[in-house]
Each structure stands twice: as C-alpha cells, then as structure tokens.
Motif scaffolding. Structure first.
Motif, PDB file in Angstrom:
ATOM      1  N   ASP A 164       1.057   1.071  -4.165  1.00  0.00           N
ATOM      2  CA  ASP A 164      -0.234   1.736  -4.385  1.00  0.00           C
ATOM      3  C   ASP A 164      -0.178   3.224  -4.044  1.00  0.00           C
ATOM      4  N   SER A 166       0.826  -1.206   0.000  1.00  0.00           N
ATOM      5  CA  SER A 166       0.000   0.000   0.000  1.00  0.00           C
ATOM      6  C   SER A 166       0.861   1.256   0.000  1.00  0.00           C
ATOM      7  N   HIS A 167       1.952   1.222   0.739  1.00  0.00           N
ATOM      8  CA  HIS A 167       2.822   2.395   0.826  1.00  0.00           C
ATOM      9  C   HIS A 167       3.705   2.540  -0.418  1.00  0.00           C
ATOM     10  N   LYS A 207      -0.736   4.636  -1.151  1.00  0.00           N
ATOM     11  CA  LYS A 207      -1.880   5.040  -0.326  1.00  0.00           C
ATOM     12  C   LYS A 207      -1.626   4.941   1.181  1.00  0.00           C
ATOM     13  N   SER A 208      -0.704   4.135   1.582  1.00  0.00           N
ATOM     14  CA  SER A 208      -0.429   3.920   3.021  1.00  0.00           C
ATOM     15  C   SER A 208      -1.711   3.634   3.804  1.00  0.00           C
ATOM     16  N   ALA A 209      -2.502   2.739   3.272  1.00  0.00           N
ATOM     17  CA  ALA A 209      -3.772   2.400   3.949  1.00  0.00           C
ATOM     18  C   ALA A 209      -3.536   1.635   5.242  1.00  0.00           C
ATOM     19  N   THR A 231     -10.433   4.229   4.595  1.00  0.00           N
ATOM     20  CA  THR A 231      -9.136   4.309   3.904  1.00  0.00           C
ATOM     21  C   THR A 231      -9.371   4.453   2.401  1.00  0.00           C
ATOM     22  N   LYS A 232      -8.278   4.667   1.659  1.00  0.00           N
ATOM     23  CA  LYS A 232      -8.382   4.773   0.197  1.00  0.00           C
ATOM     24  C   LYS A 232      -8.183   3.409  -0.468  1.00  0.00           C
ATOM     25  N   LEU A 233      -8.115   2.343   0.324  1.00  0.00           N
ATOM     26  CA  LEU A 233      -7.879   1.008  -0.225  1.00  0.00           C
ATOM     27  C   LEU A 233      -8.952   0.628  -1.253  1.00  0.00           C
ATOM     28  N   ASP A 271      -6.079  -2.636  -5.775  1.00  0.00           N
ATOM     29  CA  ASP A 271      -4.747  -2.331  -5.252  1.00  0.00           C
ATOM     30  C   ASP A 271      -3.944  -3.606  -5.038  1.00  0.00           C
TER      31      ASP A 271
END
Ligand code: FES
Length: 233
Positions: free
Chosen positions: A161, A157-158, A163-165, A188-190, A194
């Motif tokens: 993607d 995620s970091h 986003k750091s979800a 979150t933006k997940l 992703d």
C-alpha cells in the motif's frame, strides 16, 4: 526445466525451482505446510514458526528456508504436530479470543488451524491480558485482543500500500501493533480498500458495516479444513 531440482517432503518427491522456499515448492506440489504469518503476496516474515519443518534433521521455518536439491524435509511427524499445537495453543491463551462472538469465525486461520489440529481446549492457563480496541477509523476497527502479531498488516501497508500505517511497539508478550499516528487509527492513511485492511488472518482488523455478510456455517473453514485448497492427496 534444466534448472529444476528435486527434494523430498515426508518421502514424497518434490520439484523445486530456483529461488523458491520450501513452503512455495510444497504449495506448488500440493503439500500443505501449516502457516500463519506467511502470505503468498507478501515477503516472508518468519515470525510465527508454525511452518517449522525438519530439514536434514534440523528445524527450519519453511516460509524462509530456500528449497534445495536433495533436501530431506519432514513435515507431518508427531513431534512437529505437537510443536505446532503448542504454538497455536499459546497464541490462544496470550490473546482474548472469543470465537463465538468474532466476525472472523469460520474464516479465521488461527481457529482453522486449531480445528485442523484437534485443539478442543488450551493446555496452558489463559493470561487475560488487557488489550485495546480502536474504533476511531470511519471504516475499520482494530481489536488487539485478537492480534497474533504476524505482521501481515505491517508488511502489506509498507510494501504494497505504500503507507506504513502500522508498526510494532513493545517486546515479548507485550509486543503489539502500533499506528503511524499520534493518537489513534483514524489519523493514519489506512483505507478500507488497502491490502493491509483485508489481510489479517484473525479478527484483529475488521471492516465496519460488512460484518456477517456470509452466514456462520457457510464460511471458508466451516466447510473445508484449512489447507485443503492446497492439498492434493
Ligand atoms: Fe513461516 Fe510464520 S509461516 S514462520
């Protein structure tokens, strides 16, 4: 070719390239070193220690240790097998893994390793810790009962993607996945597309409405042991 170098794993000659870890060089040579937190498309994390090998007589995690000329690496020894079995065993008893009811059964890397190592029942008592499930997201649910804190989702995620979800909270056996949100995963933006949503080695992150698309019995590790896609014997 002049930049390559040689080392051995269990007596087999391996050719490494500059910048490769032992795990990467072993994969290229068709030698399987068990792993859980490592993933080809992510930076190494070195947290699960399942990939521990002996390098010139000292334990090192193969996913973080750069390979080097003349190294003598031991991978398949009774001592290392015993240590890996202990690690796998502890992951099972720390979580609540009801494999027969899990959508990931047959595709689960933890389960696959347990089968590969012949673990039929845990040696340690189950801890039966109370863990959370978050089904607030429209497309994904998180079951912390199955999480092995490998950080694949955190890294994906970091780093991929953007986003750091996900992150972590707590320490030791209380360490767990946290969401970059005030209340729950839905904030979150997940997204289901992703990398973080599809990279979990176990059944902790599951996409909704696609369960059991492949029948049990026909899944990846139902047909071939984990690692057989790498091994050339
Ligand atoms: Fe190397 Fe997890 S795979 S420490």
């Amino acid at each position: 070719m002049s930049e390559t170098y040689n080392f051995t794993i269990d007596g087999k000659e391996i050719t490494g390239r500059p910048g490769q870890t032992i795990l990467q060089a072993a994969d290229e040579a068709g030698v399987y070193i068990p792993r859980l937190c490592a993933h080809k498309e992510l930076c190494a994390h070195g947290s699960c220690r399942v990939c521990t090998v002996m390098v010139n007589g000292r334990p090192q995690s193969a996913c973080t240790q750069p390979a080097g000329a003349g190294m003598v690496v031991e991978n398949e020894t009774p001592k290392l097998l015993g240590m890996r079995k202990q690690l796998i065993d502890m992951l099972f008893v720390e979580g609540n893994h009801f494999c027969m009811f899990c959508e990931k059964s047959g595709n689960c890397e933890l389960q696959g390793l347990a089968y590969r190592f012949g673990i039929m029942a845990p040696q340690h008592p189950y801890m039966f810790q109370k863990k959370d499930v978050d089904a607030s997201h429209p497309d994904i649910y998180i079951d912390q009962n199955r999480c092995i804190v490998c950080a694949r989702c955190v890294r994906a995620s970091h780093d991929v993607d953007g986003k750091s979800a996900f992150g972590f909270v707590g320490r030791g056996i209380h360490k767990k996945i946290a969401f970059n949100a005030e209340h729950n995963l839905s904030e979150t933006k997940l997204a289901a597309t992703d990398m973080a949503a599809g990279i979990c080695p176990v059944g902790a992150i599951i996409k909704k409405r696609v369960g059991f698309a492949i029948p049990v019995g026909q899944r990846k590790y139902d047909t071939k042991p984990i690692g057989s896609d790498i091994e050339k014997r």
